[in-house]
Design a protein around this motif. Structure first.
Motif, PDB file in Angstrom:
ATOM      1  N   GLU A 162       0.834  -1.199   0.000  1.00 11.24           N
ATOM      2  CA  GLU A 162       0.000   0.000   0.000  1.00 11.24           C
ATOM      3  C   GLU A 162       0.872   1.254   0.000  1.00 11.24           C
ATOM      4  OE1 GLU A 162      -3.214   0.096  -0.416  1.00 11.24           O
ATOM      5  OE2 GLU A 162      -3.242  -2.100  -0.524  1.00 11.24           O
ATOM      6  N   ALA A 163       0.420   2.265  -0.719  1.00 11.43           N
ATOM      7  CA  ALA A 163       1.187   3.497  -0.845  1.00 11.43           C
ATOM      8  C   ALA A 163       1.238   4.255   0.476  1.00 11.43           C
ATOM      9  CB  ALA A 163       0.572   4.371  -1.926  1.00 11.43           C
ATOM     10  N   THR A 164       2.296   5.056   0.661  1.00 14.15           N
ATOM     11  CA  THR A 164       2.398   5.921   1.828  1.00 14.15           C
ATOM     12  C   THR A 164       1.288   6.963   1.812  1.00 14.15           C
ATOM     13  OG1 THR A 164       4.809   5.635   1.755  1.00 14.15           O
ATOM     14  CG2 THR A 164       3.954   7.428   3.128  1.00 14.15           C
ATOM     15  N   SER A 165       0.991   7.480   0.602  1.00 12.51           N
ATOM     16  CA  SER A 165      -0.115   8.430   0.439  1.00 12.51           C
ATOM     17  C   SER A 165      -0.678   8.309  -0.970  1.00 12.51           C
ATOM     18  CB  SER A 165       0.347   9.872   0.698  1.00 12.51           C
ATOM     19  OG  SER A 165       1.274  10.287  -0.279  1.00 12.51           O
ATOM     20  N   ILE A 166      -1.974   8.640  -1.100  1.00 14.50           N
ATOM     21  CA  ILE A 166      -2.655   8.571  -2.398  1.00 14.50           C
ATOM     22  C   ILE A 166      -3.343   9.908  -2.664  1.00 14.50           C
ATOM     23  CG2 ILE A 166      -4.473   7.456  -3.755  1.00 14.50           C
ATOM     24  CD1 ILE A 166      -3.972   4.910  -2.145  1.00 14.50           C
ATOM     25  N   LYS A 167      -3.122  10.446  -3.856  1.00 11.42           N
ATOM     26  CA  LYS A 167      -3.750  11.704  -4.236  1.00 11.42           C
ATOM     27  C   LYS A 167      -4.675  11.467  -5.423  1.00 11.42           C
ATOM     28  CE  LYS A 167      -2.605  16.108  -6.470  1.00 11.42           C
ATOM     29  NZ  LYS A 167      -1.485  16.960  -6.973  1.00 11.42           N
ATOM     30  N   ASN A 168      -5.899  11.963  -5.344  1.00 10.72           N
ATOM     31  CA  ASN A 168      -6.847  11.891  -6.451  1.00 10.72           C
ATOM     32  C   ASN A 168      -6.849  13.219  -7.200  1.00 10.72           C
ATOM     33  OD1 ASN A 168      -7.926   9.233  -5.849  1.00 10.72           O
ATOM     34  ND2 ASN A 168      -8.905  10.176  -4.081  1.00 10.72           N
ATOM     35  N   PHE A 169      -6.719  13.164  -8.510  1.00 13.13           N
ATOM     36  CA  PHE A 169      -6.740  14.373  -9.319  1.00 13.13           C
ATOM     37  C   PHE A 169      -8.173  14.899  -9.421  1.00 13.13           C
ATOM     38  CE2 PHE A 169      -2.760  12.542 -10.189  1.00 13.13           C
ATOM     39  CZ  PHE A 169      -1.925  13.486 -10.775  1.00 13.13           C
ATOM     40  N   ASN A 170      -8.311  16.222  -9.354  1.00 13.90           N
ATOM     41  CA  ASN A 170      -9.650  16.823  -9.319  1.00 13.90           C
ATOM     42  C   ASN A 170     -10.098  17.430 -10.640  1.00 13.90           C
ATOM     43  OD1 ASN A 170      -9.965  16.271  -6.521  1.00 13.90           O
ATOM     44  ND2 ASN A 170      -8.722  18.068  -6.013  1.00 13.90           N
ATOM     45  N   SER A 171      -9.161  17.786 -11.501  1.00 17.27           N
ATOM     46  CA  SER A 171      -9.545  18.469 -12.740  1.00 17.27           C
ATOM     47  C   SER A 171     -10.242  17.511 -13.710  1.00 17.27           C
ATOM     48  CB  SER A 171      -8.315  19.071 -13.416  1.00 17.27           C
ATOM     49  OG  SER A 171      -7.445  18.048 -13.863  1.00 17.27           O
ATOM     50  N   LYS A 172     -11.081  18.071 -14.593  1.00 18.23           N
ATOM     51  CA  LYS A 172     -11.810  17.252 -15.564  1.00 18.23           C
ATOM     52  C   LYS A 172     -10.864  16.555 -16.532  1.00 18.23           C
ATOM     53  CE  LYS A 172     -16.174  19.804 -15.512  1.00 18.23           C
ATOM     54  NZ  LYS A 172     -17.162  20.568 -16.321  1.00 18.23           N
ATOM     55  N   LYS A 173      -9.773  17.239 -16.873  1.00 18.51           N
ATOM     56  CA  LYS A 173      -8.811  16.665 -17.817  1.00 18.51           C
ATOM     57  C   LYS A 173      -8.209  15.377 -17.282  1.00 18.51           C
ATOM     58  CE  LYS A 173      -4.602  17.769 -20.385  1.00 18.51           C
ATOM     59  NZ  LYS A 173      -3.555  18.787 -20.653  1.00 18.51           N
ATOM     60  N   TYR A 174      -8.023  15.322 -15.962  1.00 17.93           N
ATOM     61  CA  TYR A 174      -7.398  14.151 -15.353  1.00 17.93           C
ATOM     62  C   TYR A 174      -8.365  13.421 -14.420  1.00 17.93           C
ATOM     63  CZ  TYR A 174      -3.086  16.222 -17.109  1.00 17.93           C
ATOM     64  OH  TYR A 174      -2.109  16.747 -17.915  1.00 17.93           O
ATOM     65  N   GLU A 175      -9.614  13.432 -14.758  1.00 13.65           N
ATOM     66  CA  GLU A 175     -10.620  12.761 -13.934  1.00 13.65           C
ATOM     67  C   GLU A 175     -10.332  11.260 -13.856  1.00 13.65           C
ATOM     68  OE1 GLU A 175     -15.498  12.341 -13.610  1.00 13.65           O
ATOM     69  OE2 GLU A 175     -14.587  13.548 -15.198  1.00 13.65           O
ATOM     70  N   GLY A 176     -10.305  10.748 -12.634  1.00 16.80           N
ATOM     71  CA  GLY A 176     -10.039   9.324 -12.435  1.00 16.80           C
ATOM     72  C   GLY A 176      -8.566   8.992 -12.270  1.00 16.80           C
ATOM     73  N   TRP A 177      -7.701   9.998 -12.437  1.00 15.80           N
ATOM     74  CA  TRP A 177      -6.264   9.761 -12.278  1.00 15.80           C
ATOM     75  C   TRP A 177      -5.904   9.754 -10.796  1.00 15.80           C
ATOM     76  CZ3 TRP A 177      -2.175  11.141 -16.293  1.00 15.80           C
ATOM     77  CH2 TRP A 177      -2.685  10.992 -17.584  1.00 15.80           C
ATOM     78  N   VAL A 200       4.233   7.381  -8.427  1.00 17.26           N
ATOM     79  CA  VAL A 200       3.678   6.679  -9.587  1.00 17.26           C
ATOM     80  C   VAL A 200       2.320   7.295  -9.911  1.00 17.26           C
ATOM     81  CG1 VAL A 200       3.109   4.460 -10.607  1.00 17.26           C
ATOM     82  CG2 VAL A 200       4.816   4.578  -8.777  1.00 17.26           C
ATOM     83  N   THR A 201       2.162   7.770 -11.125  1.00 16.58           N
ATOM     84  CA  THR A 201       0.919   8.410 -11.546  1.00 16.58           C
ATOM     85  C   THR A 201       0.165   7.499 -12.509  1.00 16.58           C
ATOM     86  OG1 THR A 201       1.981  10.573 -11.329  1.00 16.58           O
ATOM     87  CG2 THR A 201      -0.088  10.485 -12.559  1.00 16.58           C
ATOM     88  N   PHE A 202      -1.109   7.236 -12.183  1.00 16.74           N
ATOM     89  CA  PHE A 202      -1.943   6.337 -12.984  1.00 16.74           C
ATOM     90  C   PHE A 202      -3.008   7.135 -13.728  1.00 16.74           C
ATOM     91  CE2 PHE A 202      -0.624   4.057  -9.129  1.00 16.74           C
ATOM     92  CZ  PHE A 202      -0.015   2.940  -9.663  1.00 16.74           C
ATOM     93  N   ASN A 203      -3.312   6.706 -14.958  1.00 14.42           N
ATOM     94  CA  ASN A 203      -4.424   7.321 -15.685  1.00 14.42           C
ATOM     95  C   ASN A 203      -5.740   6.707 -15.238  1.00 14.42           C
ATOM     96  OD1 ASN A 203      -4.710   4.838 -17.031  1.00 14.42           O
ATOM     97  ND2 ASN A 203      -3.559   5.517 -18.819  1.00 14.42           N
ATOM     98  N   GLU A 204      -6.827   7.112 -15.885  1.00 14.10           N
ATOM     99  CA  GLU A 204      -8.155   6.668 -15.449  1.00 14.10           C
ATOM    100  C   GLU A 204      -8.362   5.164 -15.622  1.00 14.10           C
ATOM    101  OE1 GLU A 204      -8.547   7.402 -19.833  1.00 14.10           O
ATOM    102  OE2 GLU A 204      -7.478   8.294 -18.142  1.00 14.10           O
ATOM    103  N   LYS A 205      -7.496   4.515 -16.403  1.00 13.94           N
ATOM    104  CA  LYS A 205      -7.599   3.073 -16.609  1.00 13.94           C
ATOM    105  C   LYS A 205      -6.720   2.285 -15.635  1.00 13.94           C
ATOM    106  CE  LYS A 205      -8.678   3.510 -21.533  1.00 13.94           C
ATOM    107  NZ  LYS A 205      -8.251   3.172 -22.922  1.00 13.94           N
ATOM    108  N   GLY A 206      -6.036   3.002 -14.753  1.00 12.05           N
ATOM    109  CA  GLY A 206      -5.179   2.318 -13.787  1.00 12.05           C
ATOM    110  C   GLY A 206      -3.854   1.872 -14.373  1.00 12.05           C
ATOM    111  N   ILE A 207      -3.428   2.528 -15.476  1.00 12.49           N
ATOM    112  CA  ILE A 207      -2.145   2.232 -16.103  1.00 12.49           C
ATOM    113  C   ILE A 207      -1.167   3.357 -15.756  1.00 12.49           C
ATOM    114  CG2 ILE A 207      -0.945   1.749 -18.276  1.00 12.49           C
ATOM    115  CD1 ILE A 207      -3.074  -0.300 -17.602  1.00 12.49           C
ATOM    116  N   VAL A 208       0.084   2.996 -15.515  1.00 10.94           N
ATOM    117  CA  VAL A 208       1.096   4.004 -15.199  1.00 10.94           C
ATOM    118  C   VAL A 208       1.261   4.962 -16.374  1.00 10.94           C
ATOM    119  CG1 VAL A 208       3.536   4.418 -14.714  1.00 10.94           C
ATOM    120  CG2 VAL A 208       2.355   2.501 -13.617  1.00 10.94           C
ATOM    121  N   ASP A 209       1.130   6.270 -16.109  1.00 11.64           N
ATOM    122  CA  ASP A 209       1.356   7.273 -17.146  1.00 11.64           C
ATOM    123  C   ASP A 209       2.758   7.860 -17.029  1.00 11.64           C
ATOM    124  OD1 ASP A 209       0.882  10.189 -18.472  1.00 11.64           O
ATOM    125  OD2 ASP A 209      -0.537   8.726 -19.251  1.00 11.64           O
ATOM    126  N   TRP A 210       3.199   8.083 -15.814  1.00 12.56           N
ATOM    127  CA  TRP A 210       4.605   8.424 -15.609  1.00 12.56           C
ATOM    128  C   TRP A 210       5.018   8.017 -14.202  1.00 12.56           C
ATOM    129  CZ3 TRP A 210       1.114  12.650 -15.777  1.00 12.56           C
ATOM    130  CH2 TRP A 210       1.081  13.476 -14.661  1.00 12.56           C
TER     131      TRP A 210
END
Length: 217
Positions: A162-177, A200-210
């Motif tokens: 489990e991650a130390t911390s998790i951040k949810n993106f709020n903007s519409k462009k990155y919704e679900g990231w 580790v940043t994930f896109n809305e599909k749960g795939i690593v984006d960067w």
């Protein structure tokens, strides 16, 4: 009969001794070869599948040493002058932090490999600047086997927990990231980051984006 048994035992012992010497010699040769290859930076041919140790759990010291960019093995942090010889870099001063700069690292053809942040920056000694904040955003790069656009959230959690911390993106462009952080990191932006952390940043599909390594003393 006793004499015959002694003779047979002597012959058998002699054969085993010869085989043992061969095995020891082969082992010694293998150890020497491993030692020599371990002293050089490795180059991975294009298209090769990179496989690292199956060691699980978060360990920033292991992770920061397992970075592959365009077939070249590097570590983070790294001084600009220690980058592979056929790469180039361009720096621009960071107006928010005097001792830090923005860096674009390019391959021998001038194509961008990654953009990053460097510390200990001096205009007169750019090569001594040290990359400390390195986001990798294309599939030419991998960090401890994590490859953008390929590795999944499930694979990350399975490996590091489990991650130390998790951040949810709020903007519409990155919704679900989402952004998963492993390790400690202080500061609000990359301009004042301090710590040792894997992001580790994930896109809305749960795939690593960067995937980003931050490593400061």
């Amino acid at each position: 009969m006793k004499e015959w048994l002694c003779t047979m035992f002597s012959k058998l012992k002699h054969r085993l001794d010869r085989k043992s010497k061969r095995v020891v010699a082969l082992l010694a040769t293998a150890i020497l070869l491993c030692g020599f290859t371990g002293c050089e930076r490795s180059t991975i041919p294009d298209g090769s599948e990179i496989s690292y140790s199956e060691t699980s759990g978060f360990d920033i010291e292991r992770i920061r040493k397992n970075v592959i960019v365009d077939g070249q093995a590097i570590e983070i942090p790294i001084k600009l002058k220690e980058l592979p010889k056929d790469w180039t870099y361009e720096t621009s001063a960071n107006r928010f932090a005097e001792d830090r700069c923005h860096v674009e690292v390019k391959d021998k053809n001038g194509d961008l490999l990654f953009s990053c942040g460097a510390e200990n920056y001096k205009e007169s000694k750019k090569g001594d600047s040290r990359i400390f904040d390195a986001p990798f955003e294309n599939d030419k790069c991998s960090v401890d086997g994590i490859t953008p656009f390929k590795t999944t959230r499930e694979e990350i959690v399975e490996r590091y927990g489990e991650a130390t911390s998790i951040k949810n993106f709020n903007s519409k462009k990155y919704e679900g990231w989402q952004e998963y952080r492993y390790g400690s990191l202080e500061g609000k932006t990359s301009n004042d980051w301090n710590g040792k952390c894997l992001i580790v940043t994930f896109n809305e599909k749960g795939i690593v984006d960067w995937v980003t390594i931050v490593y400061t003393d």
